[in-house]
Write a protein that holds these residues in place. Structure first.
Motif, PDB file in Angstrom:
ATOM      1  N   LEU A 108       0.809  -1.206   0.000  1.00  0.00           N
ATOM      2  CA  LEU A 108       0.000   0.000   0.000  1.00  0.00           C
ATOM      3  C   LEU A 108       0.846   1.262   0.000  1.00  0.00           C
ATOM      4  O   LEU A 108       0.389   2.312  -0.439  1.00  0.00           O
ATOM      5  CB  LEU A 108      -0.914   0.014   1.232  1.00  0.00           C
ATOM      6  N   ALA A 109       2.082   1.164   0.504  1.00  0.00           N
ATOM      7  CA  ALA A 109       2.916   2.358   0.640  1.00  0.00           C
ATOM      8  C   ALA A 109       3.165   3.050  -0.692  1.00  0.00           C
ATOM      9  O   ALA A 109       2.882   4.246  -0.836  1.00  0.00           O
ATOM     10  CB  ALA A 109       4.224   2.005   1.331  1.00  0.00           C
ATOM     11  N   PRO A 110       3.697   2.350  -1.720  1.00  0.00           N
ATOM     12  CA  PRO A 110       3.944   3.060  -2.978  1.00  0.00           C
ATOM     13  C   PRO A 110       2.661   3.558  -3.634  1.00  0.00           C
ATOM     14  O   PRO A 110       2.653   4.622  -4.259  1.00  0.00           O
ATOM     15  CB  PRO A 110       4.651   2.015  -3.850  1.00  0.00           C
ATOM     16  N   LEU A 111       1.554   2.809  -3.483  1.00  0.00           N
ATOM     17  CA  LEU A 111       0.288   3.267  -4.058  1.00  0.00           C
ATOM     18  C   LEU A 111      -0.217   4.518  -3.351  1.00  0.00           C
ATOM     19  O   LEU A 111      -0.691   5.462  -3.986  1.00  0.00           O
ATOM     20  CB  LEU A 111      -0.763   2.160  -3.967  1.00  0.00           C
ATOM     21  N   ALA A 112      -0.117   4.534  -2.028  1.00  0.00           N
ATOM     22  CA  ALA A 112      -0.567   5.705  -1.268  1.00  0.00           C
ATOM     23  C   ALA A 112       0.219   6.945  -1.676  1.00  0.00           C
ATOM     24  O   ALA A 112      -0.343   8.032  -1.862  1.00  0.00           O
ATOM     25  CB  ALA A 112      -0.419   5.447   0.230  1.00  0.00           C
ATOM     26  N   LEU A 113       1.523   6.777  -1.844  1.00  0.00           N
ATOM     27  CA  LEU A 113       2.362   7.911  -2.222  1.00  0.00           C
ATOM     28  C   LEU A 113       2.097   8.361  -3.652  1.00  0.00           C
ATOM     29  O   LEU A 113       1.987   9.552  -3.937  1.00  0.00           O
ATOM     30  CB  LEU A 113       3.836   7.534  -2.055  1.00  0.00           C
ATOM     31  N   ARG A 114       1.976   7.385  -4.559  1.00  0.00           N
ATOM     32  CA  ARG A 114       1.847   7.718  -5.979  1.00  0.00           C
ATOM     33  C   ARG A 114       0.447   8.220  -6.334  1.00  0.00           C
ATOM     34  O   ARG A 114       0.303   9.185  -7.092  1.00  0.00           O
ATOM     35  CB  ARG A 114       2.197   6.489  -6.811  1.00  0.00           C
ATOM     36  N   LEU A 115      -0.579   7.578  -5.790  1.00  0.00           N
ATOM     37  CA  LEU A 115      -1.944   7.915  -6.191  1.00  0.00           C
ATOM     38  C   LEU A 115      -2.549   9.042  -5.367  1.00  0.00           C
ATOM     39  O   LEU A 115      -3.303   9.860  -5.896  1.00  0.00           O
ATOM     40  CB  LEU A 115      -2.837   6.678  -6.060  1.00  0.00           C
ATOM     41  N   LEU A 116      -2.236   9.070  -4.068  1.00  0.00           N
ATOM     42  CA  LEU A 116      -2.887  10.023  -3.183  1.00  0.00           C
ATOM     43  C   LEU A 116      -1.941  11.070  -2.605  1.00  0.00           C
ATOM     44  O   LEU A 116      -2.393  11.998  -1.941  1.00  0.00           O
ATOM     45  CB  LEU A 116      -3.555   9.276  -2.013  1.00  0.00           C
ATOM     46  N   ALA A 163      -5.133  -2.693  -9.624  1.00  0.00           N
ATOM     47  CA  ALA A 163      -6.298  -1.826  -9.815  1.00  0.00           C
ATOM     48  C   ALA A 163      -7.254  -1.936  -8.631  1.00  0.00           C
ATOM     49  O   ALA A 163      -7.832  -0.936  -8.180  1.00  0.00           O
ATOM     50  CB  ALA A 163      -7.012  -2.201 -11.116  1.00  0.00           C
ATOM     51  N   ALA A 164      -7.414  -3.156  -8.118  1.00  0.00           N
ATOM     52  CA  ALA A 164      -8.285  -3.358  -6.957  1.00  0.00           C
ATOM     53  C   ALA A 164      -7.738  -2.624  -5.732  1.00  0.00           C
ATOM     54  O   ALA A 164      -8.485  -1.968  -4.993  1.00  0.00           O
ATOM     55  CB  ALA A 164      -8.442  -4.846  -6.670  1.00  0.00           C
ATOM     56  N   LEU A 165      -6.424  -2.708  -5.527  1.00  0.00           N
ATOM     57  CA  LEU A 165      -5.825  -2.022  -4.373  1.00  0.00           C
ATOM     58  C   LEU A 165      -5.969  -0.514  -4.505  1.00  0.00           C
ATOM     59  O   LEU A 165      -6.277   0.183  -3.527  1.00  0.00           O
ATOM     60  CB  LEU A 165      -4.348  -2.380  -4.246  1.00  0.00           C
ATOM     61  N   ALA A 166      -5.729   0.004  -5.715  1.00  0.00           N
ATOM     62  CA  ALA A 166      -5.870   1.444  -5.931  1.00  0.00           C
ATOM     63  C   ALA A 166      -7.304   1.892  -5.650  1.00  0.00           C
ATOM     64  O   ALA A 166      -7.543   2.950  -5.047  1.00  0.00           O
ATOM     65  CB  ALA A 166      -5.468   1.797  -7.364  1.00  0.00           C
ATOM     66  N   HIS A 167      -8.265   1.085  -6.075  1.00  0.00           N
ATOM     67  CA  HIS A 167      -9.671   1.418  -5.845  1.00  0.00           C
ATOM     68  C   HIS A 167      -9.992   1.393  -4.350  1.00  0.00           C
ATOM     69  O   HIS A 167     -10.694   2.280  -3.844  1.00  0.00           O
ATOM     70  CB  HIS A 167     -10.559   0.426  -6.589  1.00  0.00           C
ATOM     71  N   VAL A 168      -9.485   0.389  -3.647  1.00  0.00           N
ATOM     72  CA  VAL A 168      -9.720   0.305  -2.203  1.00  0.00           C
ATOM     73  C   VAL A 168      -9.168   1.551  -1.505  1.00  0.00           C
ATOM     74  O   VAL A 168      -9.827   2.142  -0.635  1.00  0.00           O
ATOM     75  CB  VAL A 168      -9.090  -0.975  -1.621  1.00  0.00           C
TER      76      VAL A 168
END
Length: 296
Positions: A108-116, A163-168
């Motif tokens: 979740l760390a890289p997604l949180a940083l990159r997406l949000l 994609a599912a993780l990004a959506h969550v």
């Protein structure tokens, strides 16, 4: 007479493997993602997961409930999210079939940083119980339809998992209490550091150099980096190098393996192969072939 302490509940996959549940298929998707399809009936399970687990009911589930919420029942198309570290007890009714997507908390760390543009410690994943989310259901249903034994379709499953993780994260994650956010790197400094490191993935970068860039002592920097990024500096760089290597291998005219290794800071092609296979469960050559298969 002393009584032995009860053993802690095990992870979701481990618990189901020892229960009445039947495992139909499973696959490691790479990037800390794994998937499994199960069926179960007339059982009771207790979880304290180390990983986050996203669950979709495919068939049945009408007699299944959590012990702390007995009036809420499952059904086909219903979703559950069991965050890491949250204990939950389930009572399973008549026959049901479901798919689990397991993902390591670190993903979740890289997604949180990159997406949000938020640090992972700023986010809290909620427990979801039998919720409706058509977009997320569609992603998981598509994942179920794939042949996980095929390298190309496994690569497609990885994309669907991301994609599912990004959506969550975008739809369901909440904010941590403000008092829980202490220390770490200032947001502007964190962004500059990430850009600086991305430009130097082909080079050997030391913690001392990173600390100097941030004008911090090495000890202070190491603690601040982990607080903000969720992992140690060297772990972040290793993961980012593999991510960059995968992007190069997906290109229509991918460079040679030696060139990919040099571009991503690996000592040799064999060094890249070892690191890449540990993350993806396949060699760079297999990954490149699978990516080519998806383009056809």
């Amino acid at each position: 007479m002393s009584t032995a302490a009860p053993s802690p509940p095990a992870d979701v996959f481990d618990v189901l493997s020892r229960s009445r549940a039947r495992l139909h298929r499973r696959a490691t998707l790479g990037d800390g993602l794994a998937v499994a399809q199960w069926s179960n009936s007339f059982d009771a399970t207790r979880y304290l997961p180390r990983h986050h687990t996203l669950s979709l009911y495919l068939r049945g589930g009408h007699g299944t409930y959590r012990e702390d919420a007995p009036t809420e029942r499952g059904a086909p198309g219903k979703l559950c999210l069991m965050p890491a570290g949250h204990e939950v007890n389930w009572v399973v009714g008549s026959e049901q079939t479901f798919v689990h997507l397991y993902f390591e908390a670190e993903r979740l760390a890289p997604l949180a940083l990159r997406l949000l543009d938020r640090e992972p410690r700023e986010l809290r994943l909620p427990e979801l119980n039998f919720c409706d989310d058509p977009e997320l259901v569609a992603s998981l249903a598509r994942l179920v339809s794939l042949d996980w034994t095929d390298a190309g379709e496994r690569l497609a499953a990885n994309a669907l998992g991301h994609a599912a993780l990004a959506h969550v994260l975008a739809r369901h994650a909440g904010r941590a209490p403000r008092g829980d956010i202490r220390g770490g790197l200032a947001p502007a400094l964190r962004r500059r550091l990430v850009d600086w490191l991305d430009a130097r993935l082909a080079q050997a970068v030391t913690v001392g150099e990173m600390a100097a860039f941030c004008a911090l002592s090495e000890t202070h920097f190491a603690h601040a980096f982990r607080a903000s990024m969720g992992v140690a500096p060297h772990e972040w760089i290793v993961a980012r190098r593999i991510e960059r290597a995968a992007a190069l291998l997906r290109a229509r005219h991918a460079p040679s393996l030696d060139d990919v290794a040099r571009a991503t800071g690996h000592a040799s092609a064999s060094h890249l192969v070892r690191r890449f296979k540990a993350v993806w469960g396949m060699t760079p050559g297999q990954y490149r072939a699978a990516a080519g298969q998806l383009r056809r």
